[in-house]
Design an enzyme around this catalytic site. Structure first.
Site, PDB file in Angstrom:
ATOM      1  N   TRP A 185       0.858  -1.189   0.000  1.00  0.00           N
ATOM      2  CA  TRP A 185       0.000   0.000   0.000  1.00  0.00           C
ATOM      3  C   TRP A 185       0.887   1.230   0.000  1.00  0.00           C
ATOM      4  O   TRP A 185       1.898   1.281   0.706  1.00  0.00           O
ATOM      5  CB  TRP A 185      -0.906   0.041   1.229  1.00  0.00           C
ATOM      6  CG  TRP A 185      -1.659   1.349   1.306  1.00  0.00           C
ATOM      7  CD1 TRP A 185      -2.772   1.693   0.596  1.00  0.00           C
ATOM      8  CD2 TRP A 185      -1.311   2.494   2.088  1.00  0.00           C
ATOM      9  NE1 TRP A 185      -3.145   2.992   0.894  1.00  0.00           N
ATOM     10  CE2 TRP A 185      -2.266   3.501   1.811  1.00  0.00           C
ATOM     11  CE3 TRP A 185      -0.287   2.777   3.001  1.00  0.00           C
ATOM     12  CZ2 TRP A 185      -2.228   4.757   2.411  1.00  0.00           C
ATOM     13  CZ3 TRP A 185      -0.242   4.030   3.600  1.00  0.00           C
ATOM     14  CH2 TRP A 185      -1.211   5.005   3.308  1.00  0.00           C
ATOM     15  N   GLU A 226      -3.111  -2.963  -2.480  1.00  0.00           N
ATOM     16  CA  GLU A 226      -4.217  -2.365  -1.713  1.00  0.00           C
ATOM     17  C   GLU A 226      -4.559  -0.973  -2.214  1.00  0.00           C
ATOM     18  O   GLU A 226      -3.702  -0.100  -2.326  1.00  0.00           O
ATOM     19  CB  GLU A 226      -3.821  -2.301  -0.236  1.00  0.00           C
ATOM     20  CG  GLU A 226      -4.874  -1.672   0.651  1.00  0.00           C
ATOM     21  CD  GLU A 226      -4.449  -1.611   2.105  1.00  0.00           C
ATOM     22  OE1 GLU A 226      -5.208  -1.058   2.915  1.00  0.00           O
ATOM     23  OE2 GLU A 226      -3.341  -2.108   2.421  1.00  0.00           O
ATOM     24  N   LYS A 228      -7.089   2.684  -2.302  1.00  0.00           N
ATOM     25  CA  LYS A 228      -7.690   3.646  -1.388  1.00  0.00           C
ATOM     26  C   LYS A 228      -8.413   4.705  -2.208  1.00  0.00           C
ATOM     27  O   LYS A 228      -7.991   5.038  -3.325  1.00  0.00           O
ATOM     28  CB  LYS A 228      -6.624   4.293  -0.501  1.00  0.00           C
ATOM     29  CG  LYS A 228      -7.200   5.032   0.701  1.00  0.00           C
ATOM     30  CD  LYS A 228      -6.112   5.378   1.710  1.00  0.00           C
ATOM     31  CE  LYS A 228      -6.730   5.953   2.979  1.00  0.00           C
ATOM     32  NZ  LYS A 228      -5.717   6.233   4.014  1.00  0.00           N
ATOM     33  N   ASP A 259      -9.754  -2.941   1.886  1.00  0.00           N
ATOM     34  CA  ASP A 259      -9.791  -2.386   3.232  1.00  0.00           C
ATOM     35  C   ASP A 259     -11.158  -1.756   3.447  1.00  0.00           C
ATOM     36  O   ASP A 259     -11.609  -0.951   2.635  1.00  0.00           O
ATOM     37  CB  ASP A 259      -8.682  -1.344   3.400  1.00  0.00           C
ATOM     38  CG  ASP A 259      -8.570  -0.834   4.830  1.00  0.00           C
ATOM     39  OD1 ASP A 259      -9.569  -0.299   5.349  1.00  0.00           O
ATOM     40  OD2 ASP A 259      -7.481  -0.939   5.423  1.00  0.00           O
ATOM     41  N   HIS A 262     -11.419   2.054   2.973  1.00  0.00           N
ATOM     42  CA  HIS A 262     -10.765   2.704   1.846  1.00  0.00           C
ATOM     43  C   HIS A 262     -11.697   3.026   0.685  1.00  0.00           C
ATOM     44  O   HIS A 262     -11.244   3.227  -0.440  1.00  0.00           O
ATOM     45  CB  HIS A 262      -9.610   1.833   1.343  1.00  0.00           C
ATOM     46  CG  HIS A 262      -8.399   1.913   2.211  1.00  0.00           C
ATOM     47  ND1 HIS A 262      -7.165   1.453   1.813  1.00  0.00           N
ATOM     48  CD2 HIS A 262      -8.227   2.417   3.462  1.00  0.00           C
ATOM     49  CE1 HIS A 262      -6.290   1.657   2.781  1.00  0.00           C
ATOM     50  NE2 HIS A 262      -6.916   2.240   3.796  1.00  0.00           N
ATOM     51  N   HIS A 286      -8.700  -6.287   4.811  1.00  0.00           N
ATOM     52  CA  HIS A 286      -8.310  -5.516   5.981  1.00  0.00           C
ATOM     53  C   HIS A 286      -9.604  -5.100   6.656  1.00  0.00           C
ATOM     54  O   HIS A 286     -10.261  -4.138   6.263  1.00  0.00           O
ATOM     55  CB  HIS A 286      -7.484  -4.296   5.586  1.00  0.00           C
ATOM     56  CG  HIS A 286      -6.035  -4.605   5.429  1.00  0.00           C
ATOM     57  ND1 HIS A 286      -5.060  -3.641   5.247  1.00  0.00           N
ATOM     58  CD2 HIS A 286      -5.365  -5.792   5.437  1.00  0.00           C
ATOM     59  CE1 HIS A 286      -3.871  -4.219   5.156  1.00  0.00           C
ATOM     60  NE2 HIS A 286      -4.039  -5.523   5.263  1.00  0.00           N
ATOM     61  N   ASP A 294     -11.635   7.083   6.650  1.00  0.00           N
ATOM     62  CA  ASP A 294     -10.797   5.914   6.951  1.00  0.00           C
ATOM     63  C   ASP A 294     -10.175   6.068   8.333  1.00  0.00           C
ATOM     64  O   ASP A 294      -8.972   6.246   8.485  1.00  0.00           O
ATOM     65  CB  ASP A 294      -9.706   5.772   5.880  1.00  0.00           C
ATOM     66  CG  ASP A 294      -8.831   4.555   6.117  1.00  0.00           C
ATOM     67  OD1 ASP A 294      -9.339   3.551   6.650  1.00  0.00           O
ATOM     68  OD2 ASP A 294      -7.638   4.618   5.777  1.00  0.00           O
ATOM     69  N   ASP A 296     -10.316   3.895  10.924  1.00  0.00           N
ATOM     70  CA  ASP A 296      -9.763   2.670  11.506  1.00  0.00           C
ATOM     71  C   ASP A 296     -10.135   2.478  12.972  1.00  0.00           C
ATOM     72  O   ASP A 296      -9.276   2.271  13.823  1.00  0.00           O
ATOM     73  CB  ASP A 296      -8.236   2.634  11.342  1.00  0.00           C
ATOM     74  CG  ASP A 296      -7.820   2.501   9.890  1.00  0.00           C
ATOM     75  OD1 ASP A 296      -8.244   1.541   9.252  1.00  0.00           O
ATOM     76  OD2 ASP A 296      -7.079   3.372   9.386  1.00  0.00           O
ATOM     77  N   ASP A 326      -7.107  -4.214  10.606  1.00  0.00           N
ATOM     78  CA  ASP A 326      -6.367  -2.962  10.448  1.00  0.00           C
ATOM     79  C   ASP A 326      -7.120  -1.844  11.167  1.00  0.00           C
ATOM     80  O   ASP A 326      -8.022  -1.237  10.595  1.00  0.00           O
ATOM     81  CB  ASP A 326      -6.182  -2.629   8.967  1.00  0.00           C
ATOM     82  CG  ASP A 326      -5.257  -1.436   8.763  1.00  0.00           C
ATOM     83  OD1 ASP A 326      -4.723  -0.928   9.754  1.00  0.00           O
ATOM     84  OD2 ASP A 326      -5.088  -1.004   7.607  1.00  0.00           O
TER      85      ASP A 326
END
Length: 418
Positions: A185, A226, A228, A259, A262, A286, A294, A296, A326
């Site tokens: 990423w 990955e 985004k 993800d 993302h 993820h 994002d 997380d 993640d």
């Protein structure tokens, strides 16, 4: 308490058996699923190579809860505590900045020897290792570009770093007998609208071709890429978009990493799994919890987590999908964050595995949408919790919230003394 848990399980087992669901078999299958637990929750994504470097790349960790790991030994100690409270044997996901060495070494010079202590520890603990090149929080990424950088020298630095990361991943896989997933990423992008969207993506494609040129044993290492949608500092344009990496991954036989944070706030990754599974060699997940962006957040058992689990189970995708976590939250106990997020992920998989999938699929094929809706709704209150409690006892970890007592004691005995 264990006698009551056993009785509750036996009663639940009968109820599920009425629909052809063998709970004993389900728990055997669940025990074989490995979740890749991210190390960076334990120290707020600081790592050990350049701890004084500002956190960049659109990554932000908020909070100042005491007890963050300061050394590799402390981080491993914290992860051991977390794993002791999580059922099953799993994997640890490392970033390159978590090298354990007294040597002053640059990212493009990293070698397997700089991670030998992690391999030794993983062997002792019966864990696998996954890996990621760290293309952020570095002076050569301060302008927001790495593998797509217009400066050939800087671009080559990041290419060489990603090459080194793949070799380290292959070393992990060979040493541990568990395939390492090495995920690429990068934060590359523009804060405002670019004139030329094509050129950076052409540079990224060429750089990835060079990164992946070396053939590695797929039994030891599998590559993932990955995407985004946007990030802090790359709000207008991200070079490695979903469309870019979906095309690159399919064309070059790479795993595609999805993800949960993302994508656009109204998008979910659960709805993408069945499509990607038809065309890609595999999917890396993820699992996170975005909140407006994002961000997380620690994974909770919300609708999207349940849908991801259902898609994996209903579509028979568990052998094709690799599940990683993640998230990073410094506002709560970091060990507790690992335990909450990982246990919830496993719980969601269990709930999905305890559905009458064959009956639901048959009803759908016959156009009996009444039965489909009725069964899916009724099973929401079936006693999956009794099965989960029994599974925790069987795997030798605390039942329900009793794990929190151990985390609180660990906080007093270890974390608050740092």
């Amino acid at each position: 308490m264990q006698d009551q848990i056993q009785r509750n399980y036996e009663e639940a087992k009968k109820q599920y058996a009425e629909h052809g669901i063998d709970t004993d078999k389900v728990l055997e299958e669940l025990a074989n699923i490995k979740v890749s637990v991210h190390c960076w929750q334990g120290d707020d994504v600081r790592g050990f190579l350049n701890r004084d470097q500002e956190l960049t790349g659109g990554i932000s960790v908020t909070g100042n809860y005491p007890g963050a790991a300061r050394t590799p030994d402390e981080l491993r100690q914290d992860m051991e505590k977390a794993f002791s409270l999580i059922p099953g044997k799993h994997k640890v996901n490392l970033h390159a900045i978590y090298a354990d060495t007294d040597e002053k070494v640059e990212l493009d010079e990293l070698e397997p020897k700089h991670f030998q202590s992690w391999v030794d520890w993983a062997k002792e603990q019966g864990l696998g290792l996954d890996f990621n090149p760290t293309c952020f929080s570095h002076e050569k990424s301060e302008d927001g570009f790495t593998l797509s950088h217009p400066d050939p020298a800087i671009r080559q630095f990041w290419i060489d770093h990603c090459k080194a990361a793949r070799r380290i991943g292959a070393f992990f896989g060979e040493q541990l007998g568990q395939t390492c997933i090495t995920n690429v990423w990068i934060p590359d992008g523009f804060k405002d609208h670019p004139v030329d969207r094509l050129a950076p993506r052409q540079r990224l494609k060429d750089a990835l071709d060079e990164v992946f040129a070396e053939e590695l044993n797929p039994a030891h290492n599998l590559d993932a890429v990955e995407s985004k949608l946007f990030g802090i500092g790359s709000e207008a344009y991200v070079v490695g978009s979903h469309e870019f990496y979906m095309g690159y991954g399919i064309a070059n036989n790479k795993l595609i990493c999805l993800d949960a944070g993302h994508f656009h706030p109204t998008e979910v990754i659960s709805n993408k799994l069945s499509s990607l599974a038809l065309f890609s060699p595999g999917i890396l997940l993820h699992v996170s919890r975005p909140m407006r962006w994002d961000s997380d957040h620690v994974v909770i058992m919300d609708d999207e987590l349940l849908e991801i689990a259902r898609e994996l189970v209903r579509g028979n995708l568990l052998e094709k999908a690799y599940i990683g976590l993640d998230f990073f939250d410094a506002s709560i106990n970091r060990v507790a964050a690992w335990v909450i997020g990982t246990r919830n992920t496993i719980k969601a998989l269990l709930r999905a595995m305890l559905e009458p999938i064959d009956k639901l699929r048959q009803a759908e094929l016959e156009g009996d949408y009444t039965t489909r809706l009725a069964l899916t709704e009724e099973f929401k209150t079936y006693p999956f919790g009794a099965v989960w409690d029994y599974y925790c006892v069987k795997m030798g970890v605390p039942v329900r919230e009793t794990w929190l007592d151990e985390v609180k004691k660990y906080e007093q005995d270890v974390l608050l003394k740092r």
